[in-house]
Write a protein that holds these residues in place. Structure first.
Motif, PDB file in Angstrom:
ATOM      1  N   GLU A   1      -3.537 -13.981   2.773  1.00 34.76           N
ATOM      2  CA  GLU A   1      -3.640 -12.244   2.420  1.00 34.76           C
ATOM      3  C   GLU A   1      -3.410 -11.546   3.183  1.00 34.76           C
ATOM      4  OE1 GLU A   1      -7.844 -11.743   3.620  1.00 34.76           O
ATOM      5  OE2 GLU A   1      -8.134 -12.863   1.307  1.00 34.76           O
ATOM      6  N   ASP A   2      -2.886 -10.640   2.549  1.00 36.33           N
ATOM      7  CA  ASP A   2      -3.099  -9.575   2.503  1.00 36.33           C
ATOM      8  C   ASP A   2      -4.283  -8.243   3.495  1.00 36.33           C
ATOM      9  OD1 ASP A   2      -1.871  -6.924   3.618  1.00 36.33           O
ATOM     10  OD2 ASP A   2      -0.460  -6.593   1.660  1.00 36.33           O
ATOM     11  N   ASP A   3      -4.264  -8.517   4.284  1.00 38.09           N
ATOM     12  CA  ASP A   3      -5.747  -8.143   5.004  1.00 38.09           C
ATOM     13  C   ASP A   3      -5.370  -6.766   5.222  1.00 38.09           C
ATOM     14  OD1 ASP A   3      -3.846  -8.645   7.705  1.00 38.09           O
ATOM     15  OD2 ASP A   3      -4.641  -8.577   8.835  1.00 38.09           O
TER      16      ASP A   3
ATOM     17  N   VAL B   1     -11.092   3.214   1.714  1.00 40.12           N
ATOM     18  CA  VAL B   1     -11.068   4.265   0.715  1.00 40.12           C
ATOM     19  C   VAL B   1     -12.120   4.203  -0.109  1.00 40.12           C
ATOM     20  CG1 VAL B   1      -9.747   5.302  -1.262  1.00 40.12           C
ATOM     21  CG2 VAL B   1      -8.359   4.666   0.737  1.00 40.12           C
ATOM     22  N   ALA B   2     -12.260   3.587  -0.347  1.00 39.02           N
ATOM     23  CA  ALA B   2     -13.912   2.977  -1.138  1.00 39.02           C
ATOM     24  C   ALA B   2     -15.310   3.643  -0.238  1.00 39.02           C
ATOM     25  CB  ALA B   2     -14.405   1.599  -1.153  1.00 39.02           C
ATOM     26  N   THR B   3     -15.436   3.296   1.679  1.00 37.52           N
ATOM     27  CA  THR B   3     -16.336   3.385   2.193  1.00 37.52           C
ATOM     28  C   THR B   3     -16.287   5.328   2.432  1.00 37.52           C
ATOM     29  OG1 THR B   3     -16.608   1.966   3.088  1.00 37.52           O
ATOM     30  CG2 THR B   3     -17.100   3.530   3.915  1.00 37.52           C
ATOM     31  N   LYS B   4     -14.922   5.616   2.058  1.00 36.27           N
ATOM     32  CA  LYS B   4     -14.767   7.239   1.776  1.00 36.27           C
ATOM     33  C   LYS B   4     -15.579   7.775   0.770  1.00 36.27           C
ATOM     34  CE  LYS B   4     -11.474   8.019   5.254  1.00 36.27           C
ATOM     35  NZ  LYS B   4     -12.289   8.983   6.297  1.00 36.27           N
TER      36      LYS B   4
ATOM     37  N   VAL C   1       1.104  -1.282   0.307  1.00 38.32           N
ATOM     38  CA  VAL C   1      -0.331   0.024   0.483  1.00 38.32           C
ATOM     39  C   VAL C   1       1.141   1.285   0.073  1.00 38.32           C
ATOM     40  CG1 VAL C   1      -2.043   1.139   1.399  1.00 38.32           C
ATOM     41  CG2 VAL C   1      -1.931  -1.224   1.468  1.00 38.32           C
ATOM     42  N   GLN C   2       0.893   2.129  -0.787  1.00 38.51           N
ATOM     43  CA  GLN C   2       1.263   3.177  -1.555  1.00 38.51           C
ATOM     44  C   GLN C   2       0.601   4.163  -0.767  1.00 38.51           C
ATOM     45  OE1 GLN C   2       3.990   3.423  -1.903  1.00 38.51           O
ATOM     46  NE2 GLN C   2       4.864   1.321  -1.922  1.00 38.51           N
ATOM     47  N   PHE C   3       0.464   5.232   0.324  1.00 30.73           N
ATOM     48  CA  PHE C   3       0.361   6.586   0.211  1.00 30.73           C
ATOM     49  C   PHE C   3       1.233   7.752  -0.010  1.00 30.73           C
ATOM     50  CE2 PHE C   3      -0.884   3.617   4.315  1.00 30.73           C
ATOM     51  CZ  PHE C   3      -2.279   3.379   4.227  1.00 30.73           C
ATOM     52  N   ARG C   4       0.190   8.692  -0.407  1.00 35.89           N
ATOM     53  CA  ARG C   4       1.166  10.409  -1.385  1.00 35.89           C
ATOM     54  C   ARG C   4       1.076  11.212   0.544  1.00 35.89           C
ATOM     55  NH1 ARG C   4       2.970   8.832  -5.900  1.00 35.89           N
ATOM     56  NH2 ARG C   4       1.398   8.226  -7.287  1.00 35.89           N
TER      57      ARG C   4
ATOM     58  N   VAL D   1      -6.910  -1.628   4.198  1.00 33.13           N
ATOM     59  CA  VAL D   1      -7.305   0.164   3.482  1.00 33.13           C
ATOM     60  C   VAL D   1      -7.585   0.565   2.171  1.00 33.13           C
ATOM     61  CG1 VAL D   1      -5.497   1.851   1.772  1.00 33.13           C
ATOM     62  CG2 VAL D   1      -4.684   0.462   4.022  1.00 33.13           C
ATOM     63  N   THR D   2      -7.902  -0.692   1.047  1.00 31.72           N
ATOM     64  CA  THR D   2      -9.058  -0.452  -0.318  1.00 31.72           C
ATOM     65  C   THR D   2     -10.437  -0.333   0.628  1.00 31.72           C
ATOM     66  OG1 THR D   2      -7.278  -2.197  -1.312  1.00 31.72           O
ATOM     67  CG2 THR D   2      -9.388  -1.470  -1.769  1.00 31.72           C
TER      68      THR D   2
END
Length: 318
Positions: free
Chosen positions: A208-210, A219-222, A29-32, A215-216
């Motif tokens: 799996e990468d929980d 973000v979808a919820t937001k 996961v990459q954040f800016r 995070v996905t």
């Protein structure tokens, strides 16, 4: 997938044309980094630590920091003198037992795909590696620098794995493990029992990468809830404005120097200008004179015609 390199595996007197593909990809996961107030991305400037000035790419050189902290600046000519290899050959040096290659040495992995013309020798090399249960130790130059690598077989495809150099593997130095301490027979028996109870085969799909999934989902919820930040267009970099102003200032200075310098070039320009003006004035005068002459001729013709008409009328009346 897109090939990142083309070359050939040198296998004795046989060359196997191949294409190189990255075998792995990072799904971390990459954040800016953004400004919390408006969501604008954070930019980093190249600033000199001594004078605090921003440095353009054209003024940036490569430097090597010595052990005492002194900086040695390397020029382009210095870098050209360094040994480089740009050959498109994966040269097999020897075939070594697989267990002799410590997994700690593995760096990056690539798939090798054969060209149509090299399919048969590719399959021959693949089958020979599998039968011998060995890895091919090779030298390869992917990005100008020669490096060590191994060829091994995975799922019917030859994989090239670059290796770290021996001095890049750190030696563990832990004082707590230097003592001659070992587990007792009873402790070892219990540990072995635990190992047996948890033994099994590795199935990648069981894990799996929980974190990435969470995070996905977050973000979808937001996004569904309308929690989006409208980011305005980024302003132009100040360096561009400064460069433009500097260019304009140079143009103004040059124009002033040309006007006040009284140079031969300026005098020549002024003379040319005067000549042009004189020619233009002369042309206008010539045009004006010609117009006057034309008007005089027209008037004379008209007068003569009127006189002739009068004489003809008088003769007819008598």
């Amino acid at each position: 997938m897109r090939a990142i390199w083309k070359g050939a595996v040198s296998f004795g007197l046989v060359n196997v044309p191949v294409r190189l593909f990255s075998a792995t990809e990072n799904h971390d996961v990459q954040f800016r980094q953004v400004h919390e107030k408006d969501g604008g991305r954070i930019k980093y400037q190249r600033v000199c630590s001594i004078d605090g000035e921003e440095v353009p790419y054209s003024d940036i050189a490569k430097g090597y920091e010595a052990a005492d902290g002194q900086m040695v600046v390397l020029t382009d000519e210095d870098l050209k003198s360094l040994p480089t290899r740009s050959t498109k050959e994966i040269s097999i040096e020897k075939f070594v037992p697989s267990e002799q290659i410590d997994p700690l040495l593995f760096d990056k992995s690539y798939y090798l795909e054969p060209d149509k013309t090299g399919l048969k020798p590719y399959v021959l090399l693949r089958d020979a590696l599998e039968k011998a249960d060995r890895m091919a130790l090779v030298t390869v130059s992917v990005r100008t620098r020669m490096t060590l690598a191994v060829l091994r077989v995975r799922d019917g495809v030859i994989v090239l794995q670059t290796l770290l150099w021996a001095d890049e593997v750190r030696t563990p130095e832990f004082e707590s493990l230097s003592e001659e301490t070992h587990a007792t027979a009873k402790e070892l028996a219990m540990a072995s029992s635990l190992v047996d109870s948890l033994s099994g085969d590795y199935e990648p799909e069981e894990f799996e990468d929980d974190y990435a999934e969470a995070v996905t989902q977050l973000v979808a919820t937001k996004i569904e809830g309308g929690e989006l930040t409208e980011t305005p267009e980024a302003k132009g970099e100040e360096t561009e404005v400064v460069d433009l102003l500097a260019a304009l200032q140079r143009s103004v200075d040059k124009a002033k120097a040309a006007r006040s310098g009284g140079s031969a070039g300026s005098e020549g320009d002024e003379a040319d200008t005067k000549k042009t003006v004189s020619k233009s004035a002369a042309k206008k005068a010539t045009t004006k004179t010609a117009a006057k002459k034309t008007t005089a001729k027209t008037t004379a013709k008209t007068t003569a015609k009127k006189a002739t008409t009068k004489k003809a009328a008088a003769k007819k009346a008598s």
